[in-house]
Design a protein around this motif. Structure first.
Motif, mmCIF file in Angstrom:
data_model
loop_
_atom_site.group_PDB
_atom_site.id
_atom_site.type_symbol
_atom_site.label_atom_id
_atom_site.label_comp_id
_atom_site.label_asym_id
_atom_site.label_seq_id
_atom_site.Cartn_x
_atom_site.Cartn_y
_atom_site.Cartn_z
ATOM 1 N N ASP A 170 0.744 -0.960 0.085
ATOM 2 C CA ASP A 170 -0.051 -0.164 -0.076
ATOM 3 C C ASP A 170 0.877 1.390 -0.208
ATOM 4 N N SER A 192 -4.704 4.433 -2.213
ATOM 5 C CA SER A 192 -5.578 5.413 -2.189
ATOM 6 C C SER A 192 -5.640 6.593 -2.843
ATOM 7 N N THR A 194 -7.272 8.830 -3.328
ATOM 8 C CA THR A 194 -7.880 9.918 -2.716
ATOM 9 C C THR A 194 -6.988 11.038 -2.219
ATOM 10 N N LYS A 195 -5.690 10.406 -1.848
ATOM 11 C CA LYS A 195 -4.549 11.085 -1.189
ATOM 12 C C LYS A 195 -3.704 11.786 -2.137
ATOM 13 N N SER A 324 -8.553 11.769 6.384
ATOM 14 C CA SER A 324 -7.725 11.874 5.003
ATOM 15 C C SER A 324 -6.641 12.552 5.148
ATOM 16 N N ARG A 359 -2.029 13.170 14.621
ATOM 17 C CA ARG A 359 -1.386 12.780 13.097
ATOM 18 C C ARG A 359 -1.469 14.145 12.159
HETATM 19 O O1 P1T Z 1 -10.238 6.040 1.650
HETATM 20 P P1 P1T Z 1 -9.937 4.904 0.474
HETATM 21 O O2 P1T Z 1 -9.623 5.836 -0.622
HETATM 22 O O3 P1T Z 1 -11.015 4.116 0.563
HETATM 23 O O4 P1T Z 1 -8.444 4.550 1.019
HETATM 24 C C1 P1T Z 1 -8.532 3.720 2.147
HETATM 25 C C2 P1T Z 1 -6.857 3.730 2.516
HETATM 26 C C3 P1T Z 1 -6.040 2.669 2.128
HETATM 27 N N1 P1T Z 1 -4.761 2.652 2.550
HETATM 28 C C4 P1T Z 1 -4.354 3.736 3.288
HETATM 29 C C5 P1T Z 1 -3.104 3.758 3.718
HETATM 30 C C6 P1T Z 1 -4.976 4.638 3.496
HETATM 31 O O5 P1T Z 1 -4.707 5.935 4.461
HETATM 32 C C7 P1T Z 1 -6.461 4.787 3.266
HETATM 33 C C8 P1T Z 1 -7.388 5.923 3.859
HETATM 34 N N2 P1T Z 1 -6.951 6.572 4.829
HETATM 35 C C9 P1T Z 1 -7.500 7.698 5.460
HETATM 36 C C10 P1T Z 1 -9.070 8.203 4.931
HETATM 37 C C11 P1T Z 1 -6.928 8.550 6.522
HETATM 38 O O6 P1T Z 1 -7.341 9.391 6.745
HETATM 39 O O7 P1T Z 1 -5.977 7.644 7.081
#
Ligand code: P1T
Length: 381
Positions: A170, A192, A194-195, A324, A359
């Motif tokens: 990951d 992810s 998203t990040k 996030s 964090r």
């Molecule tokens: O939220 P999503 O796109 O489904 O991803 C999940 C995920 C997977 N792996 C890691 C290392 C992550 O940090 C996350 C999502 N984490 C957060 C939302 C957070 O604030 O840590």
């Protein structure tokens, strides 16, 4: 092509029908066929979408893999990977990892007969002791969320390969700008998006890049057969975000360095966790496998009563209190009650994730403003 060029050009061609330099958002559910089975490579949008396809090819290039496969979220990407396994198989994962990843393994897949063990994966002997003849997958998170431990990707992948076990990293916390796990021997790398990949806190998306065609084909099969696909708009936004990945992540690393130094020198701060610190237990491994040390920082206070941590968590103005990470704006979070609330408290605490841990996702703002913000929040303690 070097990384800084790949983020802008890899897998991306001007649109053949118009010359548009930006990949169009193909907002469609289906594609007209000239005759049954006679089409231009796209039949139905769960199976394939041209915007998604460009993102998949771009990600494959960034991670030096064979192909990318995109999903509706990071957890949907992990879900698809776990569907490569079957009842009776076992997964070994880091004992410090995103709470949602833990929950997916424990609460969704265990009832289907897929068992998981959680080990401190920076300790190779602990990892080796957890492997059994049923182990099929080693799930590596590095840097780990939220304790920022570093796993030696090459060492774990060498061990796994000697036993015929698949590895997945990951890579969410590092991004491919900082580390490319497939080059260190991993079979799969997961994000992810998203990040850091998206980078602007405006979408949810997940991705996997496979080193070989065998795994990418199986994952494309799961993508279509299970159907957790992202929409074309979100694929476009990730493509757009990736164009500045190298600039954003480098600035986040530089700002994090300033934050770490500031916290280290602050009289009220206790532990500061960051792989860039020369006394971080896996600093050498991080320096070897990462280009820089990342924008995530965790810390606690010398006075470790949770109500003191709350004062900082609710006292920052630029750092927004939110789940996030990896966006342009700085965030502050409380893993115990937010991102890691799904891990049982005793298990969390045994692994070092205390109730007072804070964090930070350090963004790309002016470093001086960020330090001033932390300073005024710490003054409330
Ligand atoms: O939220 P999503 O796109 O489904 O991803 C999940 C995920 C997977 N792996 C890691 C290392 C992550 O940090 C996350 C999502 N984490 C957060 C939302 C957070 O604030 O840590």
């Amino acid at each position: 092509m070097k990384f800084n060029t790949k983020v802008i050009h890899a897998g991306i061609e001007p649109d053949p029908s118009s010359g548009a330099i930006m990949t169009p958002i193909y907002q469609t559910s289906t594609y007209v066929q000239e005759g049954p089975g006679q089409h231009k490579g796209y039949e139905y949008a769960r199976t394939g979408n041209p915007t998604r396809r460009v993102l998949e090819q771009n990600l494959a290039a960034l991670e030096n893999g064979h192909d990318g496969i995109c999903f509706g979220s990071g957890l949907a990407a992990m879900d698809a990977i776990l569907k490569l396994l079957k009842a009776g198989d076992e997964v070994v994962a880091s004992n410090d990892l995103y709470g949602g990843s833990y929950r997916l393994l424990r609460r969704i897949f265990e009832p289907f007969g897929l068992a998981s063990r959680f080990v401190p994966m920076h300790d190779l002997r602990a990892l080796e002791a957890a492997l059994t003849p049923a182990t099929r997958l080693i799930w590596i998170e590095t840097p780990t969320n939220p304790l920022l431990q570093i796993v030696d990707i090459r060492a774990v992948c060498d061990l796994a390969r000697s036993k015929g076990i698949m590895t997945c990293v990951d890579n969410t916390f590092a991004s491919p700008y900082l580390q490319t796990p497939l080059d260190l021997g991993a079979d799969l790398v997961m994000h992810s998006a998203t990040k850091y990949l998206g980078g602007h806190s405006d979408l949810v998306l997940g991705a996997v890049v496979a080193r070989h065609s065998e795994l990418s084909e199986r994952l494309h099969f799961v993508q279509n057969a299970s159907g957790a696909v992202p929409g074309p708009m979100d694929c476009f936004l990730v493509l757009r975000g990736i164009k500045t990945l190298h600039l954003r992540v480098q600035r986040a690393c530089d700002n994090a360095r300033a934050v770490v130094q500031f916290l280290r020198d602050h009289p009220k701060v206790g532990r500061v966790l960051h792989p860039g610190l020369s006394d971080h237990p896996q600093h050498e491994v991080a320096a070897r496998q990462m280009r820089d040390f990342g924008g995530m920082v965790s810390f606690d206070l010398k006075d470790d009563r949770p109500d003191q941590a709350w004062k900082v968590l609710s006292g920052t103005r630029l750092f927004s209190l939110a789940e996030s990470l990896g966006g342009v704006e700085s965030l502050i979070g409380h893993p115990a009650s937010m991102t890691h609330a799904s891990i049982p408290r005793e298990e969390r605490i045994a692994n070092g994730l205390t109730d007072s841990l804070i964090r930070l996702s350090v963004g790309v703002e002016d470093a001086g403003d960020l330090l001033e913000d932390l300073d005024q929040a710490l003054a409330r303690v």
